[in-house]
Design an enzyme around this catalytic site. Sequence first.
Site, short mmCIF file in Angstrom:
data_model
loop_
_atom_site.label_atom_id
_atom_site.label_comp_id
_atom_site.label_asym_id
_atom_site.label_seq_id
_atom_site.Cartn_x
_atom_site.Cartn_y
_atom_site.Cartn_z
CB VAL A 111 107.50 56.46 84.80
CG1 VAL A 111 106.29 57.22 84.32
CG2 VAL A 111 107.60 55.09 84.12
CB CYS A 112 109.18 62.03 84.36
SG CYS A 112 109.18 63.67 85.09
CG LEU A 113 103.65 59.67 85.60
CD1 LEU A 113 102.79 58.44 85.83
CD2 LEU A 113 102.86 60.72 84.86
#
Length: 183
Positions: A111-113
């Site tokens: 996940v790209c956060l």
Amino acid sequence: MINLFKIKGQKKDDAANAIGKHAAKKQSPGELRLHKDIAELNLPKTTKITFPNGKDDLMNFEATIKPDEGYYMGGKFVFTFQVPPAYPHEPPKVKCKTKVYHPNIDLEGNVCLNILREDWKPVLNINTIVYVLNLLFSQPNDEDPLNHDAAAVLRDDPKKFEKNVRRVMAGGYVDETHFPRCI
């Protein structure tokens, strides 16, 4: 004086063991903080938290998100959370177990956060992460992608992106990649 405290502590342990009780497991600061965070969760109606290993393992849990708006409405997406002992000074490791066509989630579930990486601060908590994960489904971000192909389609042809999302949620293909049904 120090020996007196040692002896008192040993007597308490011996007494607890004598009646068949074990001394309570000491919790790390991370476990204590996580326990507080979970007790204070204010989950949106689209999210459910479960503990697959039971309530004794709070450091590993799952969040299931069922978006009620946007491209992913009607889907069901499961995320695993692994909380490190150094929490809240280190962020949890979050992965998506559901294979999804999304600009900010790659095919391996990463996940790209930014709040799970460089922008993590100890004042953030599990509730914040769950809120932002929900936001990813209502407002996917094509400017900071992990899945560059999905980001390009979202940016260049939103109608095609929507068709791709619907197809994969029903259990279909985009290019040569198969996505299991998640609705």
